[in-house]
Design a protein around this motif. Structure first.
Motif, PDB file in Angstrom:
ATOM      1  N   MET A   1       0.847  -1.195   0.000  1.00 28.58           N
ATOM      2  CA  MET A   1       0.000   0.000   0.000  1.00 28.58           C
ATOM      3  C   MET A   1       0.884   1.247   0.000  1.00 28.58           C
ATOM      4  O   MET A   1       1.807   1.340   0.813  1.00 28.58           O
ATOM      5  N   PRO A   2       0.650   2.202  -0.894  1.00 32.05           N
ATOM      6  CA  PRO A   2       1.443   3.435  -0.887  1.00 32.05           C
ATOM      7  C   PRO A   2       1.331   4.152   0.458  1.00 32.05           C
ATOM      8  O   PRO A   2       0.264   4.183   1.077  1.00 32.05           O
ATOM      9  N   VAL A   3       2.437   4.741   0.896  1.00 27.71           N
ATOM     10  CA  VAL A   3       2.470   5.372   2.210  1.00 27.71           C
ATOM     11  C   VAL A   3       1.539   6.578   2.291  1.00 27.71           C
ATOM     12  O   VAL A   3       1.162   7.006   3.393  1.00 27.71           O
ATOM     13  N   THR A   4       1.145   7.132   1.159  1.00 31.18           N
ATOM     14  CA  THR A   4       0.290   8.332   1.161  1.00 31.18           C
ATOM     15  C   THR A   4      -1.170   8.020   0.813  1.00 31.18           C
ATOM     16  O   THR A   4      -1.948   8.946   0.586  1.00 31.18           O
ATOM     17  N   GLN A   5      -1.577   6.764   0.807  1.00 35.01           N
ATOM     18  CA  GLN A   5      -2.913   6.422   0.309  1.00 35.01           C
ATOM     19  C   GLN A   5      -4.023   7.059   1.142  1.00 35.01           C
ATOM     20  O   GLN A   5      -4.943   7.671   0.601  1.00 35.01           O
ATOM     21  N   ARG A   6      -3.956   6.926   2.456  1.00 33.44           N
ATOM     22  CA  ARG A   6      -4.997   7.511   3.308  1.00 33.44           C
ATOM     23  C   ARG A   6      -4.968   9.040   3.250  1.00 33.44           C
ATOM     24  O   ARG A   6      -6.014   9.687   3.183  1.00 33.44           O
ATOM     25  N   LEU A   7      -3.778   9.584   3.309  1.00 29.35           N
ATOM     26  CA  LEU A   7      -3.662  11.037   3.267  1.00 29.35           C
ATOM     27  C   LEU A   7      -4.194  11.599   1.966  1.00 29.35           C
ATOM     28  O   LEU A   7      -4.854  12.648   1.949  1.00 29.35           O
ATOM     29  N   ALA A   8      -3.956  10.916   0.867  1.00 31.27           N
ATOM     30  CA  ALA A   8      -4.422  11.389  -0.432  1.00 31.27           C
ATOM     31  C   ALA A   8      -5.938  11.530  -0.462  1.00 31.27           C
ATOM     32  O   ALA A   8      -6.477  12.438  -1.102  1.00 31.27           O
ATOM     33  N   ARG A   9      -6.628  10.649   0.242  1.00 32.03           N
ATOM     34  CA  ARG A   9      -8.098  10.729   0.265  1.00 32.03           C
ATOM     35  C   ARG A   9      -8.573  11.979   1.008  1.00 32.03           C
ATOM     36  O   ARG A   9      -9.659  12.498   0.735  1.00 32.03           O
ATOM     37  N   ARG A  10      -7.778  12.446   1.960  1.00 32.81           N
ATOM     38  CA  ARG A  10      -8.154  13.653   2.711  1.00 32.81           C
ATOM     39  C   ARG A  10      -7.668  14.935   2.043  1.00 32.81           C
ATOM     40  O   ARG A  10      -8.070  16.030   2.432  1.00 32.81           O
ATOM     41  N   ALA A  11      -6.766  14.809   1.073  1.00 32.75           N
ATOM     42  CA  ALA A  11      -6.162  15.987   0.437  1.00 32.75           C
ATOM     43  C   ALA A  11      -7.104  16.566  -0.607  1.00 32.75           C
ATOM     44  O   ALA A  11      -6.869  16.500  -1.814  1.00 32.75           O
ATOM     45  N   THR A  12      -8.173  17.172  -0.126  1.00 32.32           N
ATOM     46  CA  THR A  12      -9.196  17.747  -0.992  1.00 32.32           C
ATOM     47  C   THR A  12      -9.011  19.253  -1.133  1.00 32.32           C
ATOM     48  O   THR A  12      -8.268  19.886  -0.363  1.00 32.32           O
ATOM     49  N   LEU A  13      -9.701  19.826  -2.075  1.00 35.24           N
ATOM     50  CA  LEU A  13      -9.645  21.278  -2.250  1.00 35.24           C
ATOM     51  C   LEU A  13     -10.215  21.994  -1.033  1.00 35.24           C
ATOM     52  O   LEU A  13      -9.697  23.034  -0.611  1.00 35.24           O
ATOM     53  N   SER A  14     -11.265  21.454  -0.440  1.00 37.13           N
ATOM     54  CA  SER A  14     -11.863  22.100   0.739  1.00 37.13           C
ATOM     55  C   SER A  14     -10.872  22.122   1.904  1.00 37.13           C
ATOM     56  O   SER A  14     -10.807  23.108   2.650  1.00 37.13           O
ATOM     57  N   ARG A  15     -10.104  21.050   2.088  1.00 43.10           N
ATOM     58  CA  ARG A  15      -9.063  21.049   3.131  1.00 43.10           C
ATOM     59  C   ARG A  15      -8.031  22.128   2.851  1.00 43.10           C
ATOM     60  O   ARG A  15      -7.632  22.866   3.764  1.00 43.10           O
ATOM     61  N   SER A  16      -7.600  22.235   1.603  1.00 49.58           N
ATOM     62  CA  SER A  16      -6.605  23.251   1.237  1.00 49.58           C
ATOM     63  C   SER A  16      -7.122  24.652   1.532  1.00 49.58           C
ATOM     64  O   SER A  16      -6.409  25.487   2.090  1.00 49.58           O
ATOM     65  N   LEU A  17      -8.362  24.914   1.183  1.00 47.90           N
ATOM     66  CA  LEU A  17      -8.940  26.243   1.409  1.00 47.90           C
ATOM     67  C   LEU A  17      -9.101  26.515   2.902  1.00 47.90           C
ATOM     68  O   LEU A  17      -8.909  27.657   3.360  1.00 47.90           O
ATOM     69  N   ARG A  18      -9.448  25.503   3.658  1.00 46.11           N
ATOM     70  CA  ARG A  18      -9.604  25.666   5.110  1.00 46.11           C
ATOM     71  C   ARG A  18      -8.268  26.037   5.761  1.00 46.11           C
ATOM     72  O   ARG A  18      -8.188  26.947   6.587  1.00 46.11           O
ATOM     73  N   LEU A  19      -7.196  25.350   5.374  1.00 45.39           N
ATOM     74  CA  LEU A  19      -5.883  25.648   5.932  1.00 45.39           C
ATOM     75  C   LEU A  19      -5.384  27.015   5.467  1.00 45.39           C
ATOM     76  O   LEU A  19      -4.798  27.776   6.256  1.00 45.39           O
ATOM     77  N   LEU A  20      -5.629  27.335   4.209  1.00 45.79           N
ATOM     78  CA  LEU A  20      -5.227  28.640   3.689  1.00 45.79           C
ATOM     79  C   LEU A  20      -5.918  29.762   4.458  1.00 45.79           C
ATOM     80  O   LEU A  20      -5.318  30.790   4.765  1.00 45.79           O
ATOM     81  N   GLY A  21      -7.184  29.549   4.775  1.00 43.27           N
ATOM     82  CA  GLY A  21      -7.913  30.539   5.553  1.00 43.27           C
ATOM     83  C   GLY A  21      -7.332  30.716   6.945  1.00 43.27           C
ATOM     84  O   GLY A  21      -7.299  31.833   7.484  1.00 43.27           O
ATOM     85  N   ALA A  22      -6.856  29.630   7.539  1.00 43.16           N
ATOM     86  CA  ALA A  22      -6.279  29.703   8.884  1.00 43.16           C
ATOM     87  C   ALA A  22      -4.965  30.469   8.902  1.00 43.16           C
ATOM     88  O   ALA A  22      -4.610  31.111   9.899  1.00 43.16           O
ATOM     89  N   PHE A  23      -4.215  30.416   7.788  1.00 43.61           N
ATOM     90  CA  PHE A  23      -2.921  31.093   7.726  1.00 43.61           C
ATOM     91  C   PHE A  23      -3.041  32.587   7.988  1.00 43.61           C
ATOM     92  O   PHE A  23      -2.099  33.219   8.475  1.00 43.61           O
ATOM     93  N   ARG A  24      -4.202  33.171   7.683  1.00 44.10           N
ATOM     94  CA  ARG A  24      -4.391  34.613   7.851  1.00 44.10           C
ATOM     95  C   ARG A  24      -4.289  35.040   9.312  1.00 44.10           C
ATOM     96  O   ARG A  24      -4.090  36.215   9.613  1.00 44.10           O
ATOM     97  N   PHE A  25      -4.430  34.082  10.225  1.00 43.16           N
ATOM     98  CA  PHE A  25      -4.488  34.416  11.646  1.00 43.16           C
ATOM     99  C   PHE A  25      -3.198  34.091  12.394  1.00 43.16           C
ATOM    100  O   PHE A  25      -3.172  34.136  13.626  1.00 43.16           O
ATOM    101  N   GLU A  26      -2.125  33.776  11.658  1.00 46.46           N
ATOM    102  CA  GLU A  26      -0.869  33.386  12.320  1.00 46.46           C
ATOM    103  C   GLU A  26      -0.389  34.452  13.295  1.00 46.46           C
ATOM    104  O   GLU A  26       0.050  34.140  14.408  1.00 46.46           O
ATOM    105  N   GLN A  27      -0.458  35.714  12.902  1.00 45.83           N
ATOM    106  CA  GLN A  27       0.026  36.793  13.760  1.00 45.83           C
ATOM    107  C   GLN A  27      -1.051  37.301  14.719  1.00 45.83           C
ATOM    108  O   GLN A  27      -0.779  37.554  15.893  1.00 45.83           O
ATOM    109  N   SER A  28      -2.282  37.431  14.223  1.00 46.56           N
ATOM    110  CA  SER A  28      -3.337  38.050  15.031  1.00 46.56           C
ATOM    111  C   SER A  28      -3.997  37.091  16.018  1.00 46.56           C
ATOM    112  O   SER A  28      -4.433  37.502  17.094  1.00 46.56           O
ATOM    113  N   ASP A  29      -4.097  35.824  15.671  1.00 46.29           N
ATOM    114  CA  ASP A  29      -4.745  34.835  16.535  1.00 46.29           C
ATOM    115  C   ASP A  29      -4.010  33.504  16.396  1.00 46.29           C
ATOM    116  O   ASP A  29      -4.498  32.568  15.766  1.00 46.29           O
ATOM    117  N   PRO A  30      -2.801  33.401  16.989  1.00 46.41           N
ATOM    118  CA  PRO A  30      -1.985  32.205  16.791  1.00 46.41           C
ATOM    119  C   PRO A  30      -2.643  30.915  17.259  1.00 46.41           C
ATOM    120  O   PRO A  30      -2.421  29.856  16.673  1.00 46.41           O
TER     121      PRO A  30
END
Length: 263
Positions: A1-30
């Motif tokens: 089984m590829p080592v990234t198989q489970r992670l690949a299933r979670r690597a969706t566009l919605s996850r990417s957008l959610r994390l990108l949105g969180a980056f905005r708060f690194e300084q103001s709300d760590p």
């Protein structure tokens, strides 16, 4: 089984957008930023472990090199790991929430880890290599302390990617020192991540070359991208600009050459 198989299933566009949105708060709300990143990181490591070893991570030891102010510890404990955080700066270690009582914290440098050879199951470094003058010396230390069949997961910000300059923004494309001077003029103080002292230009090619040279590389992929964008990590030059964060997954070999031995 590829080592990234489970992670690949979670690597969706919605996850990417959610994390990108969180980056905005690194300084103001760590707490908001690091909390979201910690949960995603613990899930990523657990997924990689399950695919690599074929068993849950319950009771396994994860050594977090450059663990910072303790935001990651609770997420890993909840996931089932025994967490050990390593941080050289005591002020940074205590800058976040109260340290988790079920975790262990050690003040030390990632380039000289005070742990025995082959003593941990997983060695993680999340967004630290770009802050280290000798990142692959740190990588070698991570491999040294990881048991045969365990995992080394080294994730770092690519310099020419959009987040390479950290809080100096896209000005790093005009040079790291120039971007730092501009930030200082604008804000009245130098950036936390100052080019040449606490921020360095680390390329995707550098990391891949080092990882391949060890003979232990299992996978390399963009950390925050959806699965359909992962092939970008294989394209020279393009990956330097479009892969914001590269994950290198390695596994020290056993004496018999077997790649995975969960014992």
């Amino acid at each position: 089984m590829p080592v990234t198989q489970r992670l690949a299933r979670r690597a969706t566009l919605s996850r990417s957008l959610r994390l990108l949105g969180a980056f905005r708060f690194e300084q103001s709300d760590p707490a908001r930023f690091y909390g979201a990143l910690a949960e995603d990181t613990a899930a990523m490591v657990a997924d990689l472990w399950r695919d690599a070893v074929g068993s849950p991570p319950d009771g396994r030891t994860v050594l977090d090199v450059g663990g910072g102010p303790g935001y990651f510890s609770e997420a890993f404990v909840v996931t089932g790991f025994h967490y050990i955080g390593v941080e050289p700066d005591p002020a940074e270690m205590h800058a976040g929430p109260a340290l988790t009582s079920d975790a262990t914290y050690v003040r030390a440098s990632g380039t000289a880890l005070p742990f025995a050879d082959a003593s941990v199951d997983v060695c993680l470094s999340s967004n630290v290599a770009e802050h280290v003058a000798q990142p692959w010396r740190m990588g070698a230390e991570m491999l040294r302390v990881t048991r045969p069949g365990g995992l080394v997961i080294l994730s770092y910000t690519v310099w020419l990617g959009p987040f390479g300059g950290h809080e100096t923004g896209l000005w790093h494309y005009l040079g790291g020192a120039r971007a730092a001077r501009r930030y200082t003029r604008r804000h009245g103080h130098p950036p936390k991540n100052n080019y040449g002292s606490s921020l360095f230009a680390v390329s995707a090619a550098d990391g891949l070359e080092w990882a391949r040279s060890t003979g232990a590389l299992l996978a390399a992929f963009p950390r925050y991208h959806p699965r359909w964008a992962w092939p970008l990590a294989k394209v020279p030059v393009l990956r330097e600009f479009l892969v914001s964060n590269l994950v290198l997954v390695l596994s020290p070999q056993t004496a018999t050459g077997s790649r995975f031995d969960p014992r």
